[in-house]
Design a protein around this motif. Structure first.
Motif, PDB file in Angstrom:
ATOM      1  N   ASP A 183       0.823  -1.213   0.000  1.00 11.74           N
ATOM      2  CA  ASP A 183       0.000   0.000   0.000  1.00 11.74           C
ATOM      3  C   ASP A 183       0.855   1.261   0.000  1.00 11.74           C
ATOM      4  O   ASP A 183       2.005   1.260   0.432  1.00 11.74           O
ATOM      5  N   LEU A 184       0.237   2.333  -0.483  1.00  7.97           N
ATOM      6  CA  LEU A 184       0.876   3.641  -0.447  1.00  7.97           C
ATOM      7  C   LEU A 184       0.054   4.523   0.492  1.00  7.97           C
ATOM      8  O   LEU A 184      -1.126   4.769   0.243  1.00  7.97           O
ATOM      9  N   ALA A 185       0.700   4.966   1.573  1.00  6.44           N
ATOM     10  CA  ALA A 185      -0.002   5.754   2.583  1.00  6.44           C
ATOM     11  C   ALA A 185       0.584   7.159   2.644  1.00  6.44           C
ATOM     12  O   ALA A 185       1.631   7.437   2.067  1.00  6.44           O
ATOM     13  N   VAL A 186      -0.099   8.031   3.345  1.00  7.46           N
ATOM     14  CA  VAL A 186       0.382   9.394   3.542  1.00  7.46           C
ATOM     15  C   VAL A 186       0.365   9.699   5.032  1.00  7.46           C
ATOM     16  O   VAL A 186      -0.614   9.402   5.718  1.00  7.46           O
ATOM     17  N   VAL A 187       1.480  10.269   5.528  1.00 10.72           N
ATOM     18  CA  VAL A 187       1.512  10.715   6.920  1.00 10.72           C
ATOM     19  C   VAL A 187       1.932  12.179   6.948  1.00 10.72           C
ATOM     20  O   VAL A 187       2.608  12.652   6.037  1.00 10.72           O
ATOM     21  N   ASP A 188       1.539  12.892   7.982  1.00 15.28           N
ATOM     22  CA  ASP A 188       2.004  14.269   8.133  1.00 15.28           C
ATOM     23  C   ASP A 188       3.238  14.267   9.047  1.00 15.28           C
ATOM     24  O   ASP A 188       3.754  13.203   9.409  1.00 15.28           O
ATOM     25  N   VAL A 189       3.705  15.462   9.432  1.00 13.84           N
ATOM     26  CA  VAL A 189       4.933  15.556  10.232  1.00 13.84           C
ATOM     27  C   VAL A 189       4.752  14.836  11.570  1.00 13.84           C
ATOM     28  O   VAL A 189       5.651  14.116  12.021  1.00 13.84           O
ATOM     29  N   ALA A 190       3.584  14.993  12.152  1.00 11.63           N
ATOM     30  CA  ALA A 190       3.327  14.288  13.420  1.00 11.63           C
ATOM     31  C   ALA A 190       3.343  12.781  13.195  1.00 11.63           C
ATOM     32  O   ALA A 190       3.789  12.010  14.061  1.00 11.63           O
ATOM     33  N   GLY A 191       2.893  12.375  12.013  1.00  8.04           N
ATOM     34  CA  GLY A 191       2.895  10.958  11.673  1.00  8.04           C
ATOM     35  C   GLY A 191       4.318  10.417  11.533  1.00  8.04           C
ATOM     36  O   GLY A 191       4.614   9.279  11.915  1.00  8.04           O
ATOM     37  N   LEU A 192       5.215  11.264  10.974  1.00  6.51           N
ATOM     38  CA  LEU A 192       6.615  10.847  10.857  1.00  6.51           C
ATOM     39  C   LEU A 192       7.209  10.658  12.257  1.00  6.51           C
ATOM     40  O   LEU A 192       7.942   9.695  12.510  1.00  6.51           O
ATOM     41  N   ASP A 193       6.864  11.589  13.129  1.00  8.72           N
ATOM     42  CA  ASP A 193       7.324  11.490  14.516  1.00  8.72           C
ATOM     43  C   ASP A 193       6.789  10.200  15.150  1.00  8.72           C
ATOM     44  O   ASP A 193       7.527   9.477  15.827  1.00  8.72           O
ATOM     45  N   ALA A 194       5.515   9.919  14.870  1.00  8.87           N
ATOM     46  CA  ALA A 194       4.901   8.702  15.415  1.00  8.87           C
ATOM     47  C   ALA A 194       5.585   7.455  14.873  1.00  8.87           C
ATOM     48  O   ALA A 194       5.743   6.454  15.583  1.00  8.87           O
ATOM     49  N   LEU A 195       6.037   7.533  13.615  1.00 13.93           N
ATOM     50  CA  LEU A 195       6.742   6.392  13.019  1.00 13.93           C
ATOM     51  C   LEU A 195       8.059   6.135  13.759  1.00 13.93           C
ATOM     52  O   LEU A 195       8.408   4.987  14.073  1.00 13.93           O
ATOM     53  N   ILE A 196       8.782   7.219  14.054  1.00 10.78           N
ATOM     54  CA  ILE A 196      10.054   7.065  14.780  1.00 10.78           C
ATOM     55  C   ILE A 196       9.794   6.468  16.170  1.00 10.78           C
ATOM     56  O   ILE A 196      10.494   5.552  16.609  1.00 10.78           O
ATOM     57  N   MET A 197       8.736   6.967  16.819  1.00 12.28           N
ATOM     58  CA  MET A 197       8.367   6.428  18.141  1.00 12.28           C
ATOM     59  C   MET A 197       7.999   4.949  18.039  1.00 12.28           C
ATOM     60  O   MET A 197       8.384   4.139  18.889  1.00 12.28           O
ATOM     61  N   ALA A 198       7.249   4.626  16.982  1.00 12.62           N
ATOM     62  CA  ALA A 198       6.790   3.241  16.822  1.00 12.62           C
ATOM     63  C   ALA A 198       7.978   2.297  16.651  1.00 12.62           C
ATOM     64  O   ALA A 198       7.974   1.172  17.164  1.00 12.62           O
ATOM     65  N   LEU A 199       9.010   2.784  15.947  1.00 17.60           N
ATOM     66  CA  LEU A 199      10.205   1.956  15.766  1.00 17.60           C
ATOM     67  C   LEU A 199      10.913   1.744  17.106  1.00 17.60           C
ATOM     68  O   LEU A 199      11.355   0.637  17.423  1.00 17.60           O
ATOM     69  N   ALA A 200      10.988   2.824  17.891  1.00 19.72           N
ATOM     70  CA  ALA A 200      11.624   2.705  19.211  1.00 19.72           C
ATOM     71  C   ALA A 200      10.807   1.768  20.103  1.00 19.72           C
ATOM     72  O   ALA A 200      11.364   0.938  20.825  1.00 19.72           O
ATOM     73  N   ASP A 201       9.480   1.894  20.008  1.00 18.13           N
ATOM     74  CA  ASP A 201       8.603   1.029  20.813  1.00 18.13           C
ATOM     75  C   ASP A 201       8.754  -0.438  20.420  1.00 18.13           C
ATOM     76  O   ASP A 201       8.550  -1.333  21.243  1.00 18.13           O
ATOM     77  N   ALA A 202       9.086  -0.657  19.154  1.00 17.57           N
ATOM     78  CA  ALA A 202       9.276  -2.032  18.687  1.00 17.57           C
ATOM     79  C   ALA A 202      10.693  -2.528  18.997  1.00 17.57           C
ATOM     80  O   ALA A 202      11.154  -3.516  18.414  1.00 17.57           O
ATOM     81  N   SER A 203      11.374  -1.812  19.905  1.00 24.71           N
ATOM     82  CA  SER A 203      12.711  -2.194  20.378  1.00 24.71           C
ATOM     83  C   SER A 203      13.794  -2.136  19.312  1.00 24.71           C
ATOM     84  O   SER A 203      14.720  -2.936  19.311  1.00 24.71           O
ATOM     85  N   TYR A 204      13.666  -1.181  18.411  1.00 22.41           N
ATOM     86  CA  TYR A 204      14.763  -0.930  17.482  1.00 22.41           C
ATOM     87  C   TYR A 204      15.654   0.166  18.043  1.00 22.41           C
ATOM     88  O   TYR A 204      15.195   1.070  18.744  1.00 22.41           O
ATOM     89  N   ASP A 205      16.946   0.065  17.703  1.00 20.79           N
ATOM     90  CA  ASP A 205      17.892   1.159  17.947  1.00 20.79           C
ATOM     91  C   ASP A 205      17.759   2.063  16.725  1.00 20.79           C
ATOM     92  O   ASP A 205      18.272   1.750  15.650  1.00 20.79           O
ATOM     93  N   VAL A 206      17.017   3.165  16.857  1.00 20.21           N
ATOM     94  CA  VAL A 206      16.656   3.968  15.689  1.00 20.21           C
ATOM     95  C   VAL A 206      17.761   4.969  15.361  1.00 20.21           C
ATOM     96  O   VAL A 206      18.188   5.748  16.219  1.00 20.21           O
ATOM     97  N   ARG A 207      18.227   4.932  14.139  1.00 21.09           N
ATOM     98  CA  ARG A 207      19.251   5.871  13.667  1.00 21.09           C
ATOM     99  C   ARG A 207      18.740   6.595  12.444  1.00 21.09           C
ATOM    100  O   ARG A 207      17.899   6.071  11.710  1.00 21.09           O
TER     101      ARG A 207
END
Lengths: 392, 268
Positions: free
Chosen positions: A9-33
């Motif tokens: 799928d092709l989705a669209v996120v806004d700036v807050a959504g990008l922030d949420a994506l980074i948080m979601a990666l951290a929540d999934a126990s990734y070391d986010v770089r």
């Protein structure tokens, strides 16, 4: 229930959504770089949220020159490439492979390598690598993971890593990914990323958004925690426009047609001596290159009686790199430059079935004397220098 | 096998390299257990007679007496390793090689005829055969340890010969030269220091001396293109390793310019 994208799928996120994506990666126990501003350059670094991204920053890159300025703009990815590639994340510059001790009876005991044994590091998530950088992973994958005996360290880091590529809307003065077919968009490559993002920042602040192409199931899982909407036809055509504008703005061009044959037919060309007069043989190009994979493996002893095997990045620009019994095979700088360039653009095809160059331009920017691989190739071709010449 | 003997010697130098040995704090006791320190007057007045298995030599040869003494040390040493810029390239005092030391002696001393010194400051290798040279001002403690550990194990020491740039890149330091932040001699300077200066935003000033194939001409051209005057560029090389092959050409240019300026002042 809100719509959540699935793989494909092709989705669209806004700036807050990008922030949420980074948080979601951290929540999934990734070391986010991701790309961050450090020491006057955009460099790989830890990413805690959009606040860490190089918002409004723009890089000027030219042979041997790099300059970063703050345009006060709102875009997060209005720059071309990070100073360092992401190579070090998967292939560390130096790592201990094993450690052993000889017992009094003569038996050898292998001791666990301290770093690896204590605790498994978190898997990596990289958000903001460019299509050229991702293509470079496709190259190192063949070197390390595709070998008859895969490198277990590389493979573990690579298999567990989450990759969110950000397509390139602002190529720099030394970029030539469109010549190499590795960018500015991230279409089909050897390996699939998890997400492919495109920043659309040309409109109003409220309209600032990111297209997110969800490629993997892992990508879809993370996106489930991010507020999104479905992409429209307008979003798609805006992406097309961004990428075609980017492709037209490449600072450099490399004519690849018949290039391996051309290089190998010109091993005695006088150009190799000319470039050697400028070349510092310092190894900045091989260090900056996202695909240069040479390493030196050395065993050392310690006063404690332990024996350690370490692997460390090495460069074909060093005399010792070609040292065989009695001396260095490539004693001259011209022979070392020739080795590097012909391997990268010609014999890499014989060895790995692809080009060793992805057109990121780092070897040009980070060469202290600005030696330009596209210019050298053009000189060997006897043609005019490449068009564009984005040197600022 | 009996415990090998270690001797540390000093010639014209500041003692900084000997201090680098004492700086091996965590390893010093293990080292003292692995070798018998037979001669190291910076550390102990207890001195044992030779011969010695390993001699580390700091400092340059600047007097006829030095020239004689280094011959005696060589004769008593199974392995002779020179440590530091003075011992490997003449050190900062090799600037006098480009300045005419005789003239200065008359300006400084009331009775220069009492002096007995050579016209220049020279590396140990100009007088005796050297088995291994460790560059640096001062040497790296870990490189000294690596050499001693390697000798004890009968293996080849792992000492990089490449540029400082590769250390910067390995530790993730963004290039100062390319960013236009600072002049830097990293591309022509041998690694070993851990790229300390660039890591804190200061260009490399070449204290580890030249790489195995320094292209000083090309780097100097780049520095001039950045707006440095030819004299300022030459002066960058006129420091601890002014006498090292590769750096000596630019250093001599600076010395010649200084002489010309002095002659101009005296003439006017």
């Amino acid at each position: 229930m809100a719509w959540s994208p699935r793989a494909g799928d092709l989705a669209v996120v806004d700036v807050a959504g990008l922030d949420a994506l980074i948080m979601a990666l951290a929540d999934a126990s990734y070391d986010v770089r991701g790309p961050v501003v450090r020491s006057g350059a955009i460099e790989p670094g830890p990413l805690g949220g959009v606040v860490d991204l190089p918002r409004g920053m723009r890089d000027e890159q030219a042979p041997g020159r790099y300059d970063l300025s703050d345009t006060a703009g709102g875009a997060f990815f209005d720059w071309s490439s990070s100073a360092r590639s992401w190579k070090a994340e998967l292939f560390p510059p130096e790592e201990e492979l094993w450690r052993a001790r000889q017992e009094p009876g003569g038996n050898v005991t292998f001791l666990s390598t301290p770093k690896a044994s204590r605790r498994e590091p978190l898997p990596l998530a990289i958000l903001g690598l460019r299509p050229c950088d991702f293509a470079a992973l496709g190259v190192t994958d063949r070197v390390f993971a595709g070998a008859a005996v895969p490198d277990p360290r590389y493979r573990r880091r690579r298999d567990t890593a989450f990759m969110a590529v950000v397509e390139c809307g602002s190529p720099g003065g030394t970029c030539f990914c469109s010549s190499m077919g590795t960018g500015p968009g991230c279409e089909g490559t050897d390996a699939a990323p998890d997400l492919v993002l495109t920043e659309i920042a040309s409109g109003t602040v409220a309209d600032h958004r990111f297209l997110v192409r969800v490629v993997s199931d892992r990508g879809a899982e993370v996106m489930a925690a991010v507020p999104t909407r479905k992409a429209t036809e307008a979003d798609r055509s805006e992406r097309e426009a961004i990428l075609s504008r980017a492709a037209a703005r490449m600072g450099r061009r490399l004519v690849t047609e018949g290039l391996p044959e051309l290089l190998l037919a010109n091993l005695d060309h006088e150009r190799w001596s000319e470039v050697a007069r400028r070349c510092l043989a310092c190894g900045n190009c091989t260090s900056a290159c996202p695909t240069c994979f040479c390493a030196d493996v050395r065993d050392t002893t310690e006063l404690s009686g332990q024996v350690v095997r370490r692997r460390r990045w090495a460069s074909c620009f060093d005399r010792e790199h070609s040292y065989l019994h009695g001396g260095a095979v490539r004693a001259s700088t011209s022979s070392r430059y020739r080795q590097w360039m012909t391997h990268k653009l010609a014999t890499w095809w014989d060895q790995f079935g692809q080009s060793g160059c992805v057109g990121c331009g780092r070897c040009i920017t980070w060469c202290p004397v600005g030696i330009d691989i596209t210019e050298e190739a053009a000189a060997l071709r006897g043609a005019a220098l490449p068009a564009g010449g984005g040197a600022a | 096998m009996s415990v090998p003997t270690l001797a540390v010697w000093k010639f014209a130098s500041c003692d900084g390299c000997q201090l680098s040995i004492l700086d091996c704090e965590d390893e010093l006791l293990s080292l003292a257990g692995a070798v018998r320190i037979a001669h190291f007057t910076e550390m102990t007045r207890a001195v044992e007679p030779g011969p010695y298995d390993i001699s580390l030599v700091e400092g340059s040869v600047t007097t006829p007496a030095d020239a004689e003494r280094i011959g005696q040390i060589r004769a008593q040493s199974r392995l002779l390793v020179t440590i530091g810029a003075c011992a490997t390239a003449g050190g900062v005092q090799a600037l006098r090689n480009m300045a005419g030391a005789g003239e200065y002696a008359g300006l400084v001393y009331a009775h220069p005829e009492y002096l007995s010194s050579l016209e220049g400051s020279f590396p140990i290798s100009a007088y005796v055969q050297v088995d291994l040279e460790l560059q640096g001002c001062p040497v790296s403690s870990s490189q000294v340890l690596e050499v001693l550990t390697a000798v004890l194990a009968g293996r080849r020491p792992v000492i990089p010969l490449h540029s400082v740039c590769q250390e910067c890149k390995r530790q993730g330091t963004t290039c100062l030269l390319v960013r236009g932040a600072n002049p830097c001699l990293g591309p022509v300077t041998r690694a070993g220091c851990g790229a300390l200066c660039p890591a804190v935003g200061r260009g490399c000033y070449g204290c580890f001396g030249p790489t195995e194939s320094p292209n000083v001409v090309s780097l100097a051209r780049r520095l001039r293109a950045d707006g440095m005057s030819p004299l300022a560029v030459s002066r960058l090389f006129q420091t601890f390793n002014a006498g090292a092959p590769g750096f000596d050409g630019e250093a001599a240019e600076a010395a010649a310019a200084a002489r010309a300026a002095r002659a101009g002042r005296e003439g006017s």
